[in-house]
Motif scaffolding. Structure first.
Motif, short mmCIF file in Angstrom:
data_model
loop_
_atom_site.label_atom_id
_atom_site.label_comp_id
_atom_site.label_asym_id
_atom_site.label_seq_id
_atom_site.Cartn_x
_atom_site.Cartn_y
_atom_site.Cartn_z
N ASP A 105 0.74 -1.92 -0.27
CA ASP A 105 -0.03 0.26 0.28
C ASP A 105 0.62 1.11 0.06
O ASP A 105 2.60 0.83 -0.28
N ILE A 111 -0.43 -6.01 1.74
CA ILE A 111 -1.95 -6.10 0.44
C ILE A 111 -2.35 -6.83 1.37
O ILE A 111 -2.40 -8.23 0.99
N TRP A 114 -6.67 -11.07 0.76
CA TRP A 114 -8.03 -11.26 0.87
C TRP A 114 -8.86 -9.84 0.63
O TRP A 114 -9.98 -10.17 0.16
N GLN A 115 -8.17 -9.16 0.53
CA GLN A 115 -8.62 -8.04 0.06
C GLN A 115 -9.31 -7.79 -1.11
O GLN A 115 -9.48 -6.87 -1.84
N PHE A 118 -12.33 -7.42 -2.83
CA PHE A 118 -13.16 -6.27 -2.92
C PHE A 118 -12.85 -5.53 -4.66
O PHE A 118 -13.77 -4.81 -4.86
N SER A 124 -15.04 -1.21 0.02
CA SER A 124 -14.17 -0.66 0.25
C SER A 124 -12.20 -0.53 -1.45
O SER A 124 -13.10 -0.87 -1.71
N PRO A 127 -7.83 -3.37 -4.30
CA PRO A 127 -6.21 -3.45 -4.12
C PRO A 127 -5.75 -3.40 -5.37
O PRO A 127 -5.98 -3.81 -6.46
N ASP A 186 -7.17 2.16 8.79
CA ASP A 186 -7.86 1.06 8.22
C ASP A 186 -8.64 0.99 7.03
O ASP A 186 -8.51 2.14 6.57
N TRP A 187 -8.86 0.24 6.37
CA TRP A 187 -9.13 -0.15 5.12
C TRP A 187 -10.80 0.59 4.88
O TRP A 187 -11.04 1.23 4.68
N TRP A 188 -11.31 -0.04 6.85
CA TRP A 188 -12.86 1.03 6.55
C TRP A 188 -12.76 2.38 6.83
O TRP A 188 -13.88 3.05 6.31
#
Length: 514
Positions: A105, A111, A114-115, A118, A124, A127, A186-188
């Motif tokens: 990131d 990163i 699991w993201q 998205f 969010s 990535p 964080d991501w949120w």
């Protein structure tokens, strides 16, 4: 006489607001131009706020029909476009930078793999690698849009109960975030920050659809919008520029502070959404009108691919030594056009429309030709051949012309469509055909006059009355005044008002001699 079939009443279709379409097109052009040149004053025109406000207006109309269906339709129309975008860029980033486990990131941290989910449901920021950030960096807008769509049914209920309170909520939360009371980490955290920044503009779309902005007096409108925008500028002049000064970045940049961006965008968009225009002058400029239609029909495709087009145009012109902006910038727009041709049809398929390479094409209405007789080729002609002889222009049995206009040949004196009925579309207008009054549309069986159930007689069209019966000669001497005299009396008139003939013997003698 056969009765006419009554067509079902069509629902009134409200046309598109070309002013709002023009605003969206200008906002997209501003986004592309800003990413191309990076002028610091470009963000002072809140293009993203305008796009969110316009989307909020349309969302209200859909929620009023069916809230759940409105959310499902928006997701169905947007997600396939994102999936197609990811299906191209994820393999490219893996080919250039390796597996997703090697991606980092902005802070240099790996990163989580699991993201990648998205990319399927962007709640969010999806990535990506550092090399591909030019492309995937624009996905924050779609992420924020999907959050607004999901929250809109609840937001609209609250907004209709207390609109001004709901307006103030995002700004209050941003103030807490600016002072560190509300952490956005964080991501949120990035997702929540973007939602709070542009939630005010989305709610302006609600206010526009509900008529709140239209009902505000102009002084109150400019006072509210101007005060909020000035509050954002005042915050930028104080604490909003603190971080930019510490890091040596550009000052007086509206994006230096989330609170400044939210307040300023709200104030400007609040004023812009009041104006409304039919934009009828666009009909005289077909090219401009078509461009606006393309920008609105392909807004997501243009937005997703414009950064990649700019990078390709700059890279190509640098390799061949052509550095002026008037070379690479038009080339970038040409590449955007190629992306529209290659991927724009996905928006049509997702919206369950007929796919088009270039939207906005004017379609000619369908023309159904019903030949009157299959035996002769002349019978299929839209205008029957005129008979020869006297009156050859109209003929003794013509359903048009002077005779038909007076109703002498038509049954029951009816020669035209019923009163109030619309004349059908004439495909032969301006094509060398006879004038309108000489076209045989009155012979169309669809325009047979229906029987009046009350009187059992045809309902005559007042525009096509039958010829009046001949009038009897006028009698200047009505019978109540006695018999009609056959000749004038020979005796001279006598009375106190007339002279006595005996007083003029010479004149009497002359009269006697005559």
């Amino acid at each position: 006489m056969s009765g006419i079939a009554v067509a079902p009443k069509a629902a009134a279709v409200k046309g598109r607001d070309r002013y709002l379409d023009t605003l969206r097109a200008v906002a997209i052009i501003r986004v592309v131009t800003y990413h191309a040149f990076g002028f610091a004053w470009f963000p002072w025109f809140p293009a993203m706020g305008i796009m969110f406000a316009l989307a909020g207006t349309l969302m209200v109309r859909s929620i009023d029909k069916s809230p759940l269906q409105a959310v499902k339709n928006r997701y169905r129309r947007l997600l396939p476009v994102v999936w197609a975008f990811g299906a191209i860029w994820i393999p490219l980033m893996i080919w250039h930078d390796g597996a997703p486990s090697y991606w980092v990131d902005a802070d240099g941290d790996p990163i989580p793999v699991w993201q990648l989910v998205f990319w399927l449901l962007p709640v969010s920021d999806p990535p990506g690698s550092e090399w591909g950030e030019t492309a995937w960096g624009v996905l924050w807008y779609l992420k924020t849009y999907l959050w607004f769509v999901a929250l809109s049914p609840l937001l609209l209920k609250a907004f209709r109960k207390a609109p001004w309170v709901v307006f103030a909520v995002p700004f209050a939360l941003l103030v807490l975030a600016e002072f560190g009371i509300l952490p956005l980490e964080d991501w949120w955290g990035s997702a929540l920050n973007d939602v709070l920044v542009y939630l005010g503009c989305w709610l302006i779309g609600f206010a526009h659809a509900e008529g709140i902005i239209k009902r505000l007096p102009l002084p109150a409108l400019f006072a509210i919008g101007g005060a909020v925008a000035l509050a954002g500028i005042a915050w930028l002049a104080g604490p909003g520029n603190a971080q930019a000064l510490e890091e040596g970045q550009q000052t007086w940049f509206v994006e230096n502070s989330s609170l400044t961006l939210a307040l300023y965008s709200f104030g400007v968009v609040f004023i812009l959404m009041r104006y409304s225009s039919r934009m009828e002058w666009l009909q005289r400029h077909r090219v401009i009108d078509r461009i606006i239609t393309i920008f609105n029909s392909r807004a997501v495709t243009i937005y997703l691919w414009h950064n990649a087009a700019l990078a390709l145009a700059l890279g190509f012109t640098d390799r061949i030594g052509l550095y002026p902006w008037y070379v690479w910038f038009p080339l970038a727009w040409a590449l955007i056009g190629v992306a529209v041709l290659l991927f724009g049809w996905i928006e049509d398929v997702a919206a369950r429309r007929k796919p088009e390479l270039v939207p906005g094409k004017t379609r000619a209405p369908a023309i159904s030709v019903q030949p009157s007789s299959p035996t002769t080729p002349e019978s299929a002609s839209p205008v029957a051949a005129a008979p020869a002889g006297p009156g050859a222009r109209y003929g003794p049995d013509a359903s048009y012309g002077p005779r038909a206009r007076h109703g002498s040949e038509a049954p029951n004196g009816q020669t035209g469509p019923p009163h109030g009925a619309e004349r059908p579309y004439d495909p032969y207008a301006g094509a060398g055909q006879p004038p309108r009054h000489a076209r045989p549309y009155r012979r169309d069986p669809r325009y047979d006059v229906p029987q009046d159930p009350a009187y059992g007689v045809p309902q005559h069209d007042p525009r096509h009355r039958p010829a009046p019966p001949p009038r009897a000669p006028r009698n200047p001497y009505p019978p109540e005044y006695g018999a009609v005299p056959r000749s004038r009396p020979t005796e001279p008139r006598r009375g106190p008002d007339y002279p006595d003939p005996d007083d003029y013997p010479d004149r009497n003698r002359n009269r006697t001699q005559r």
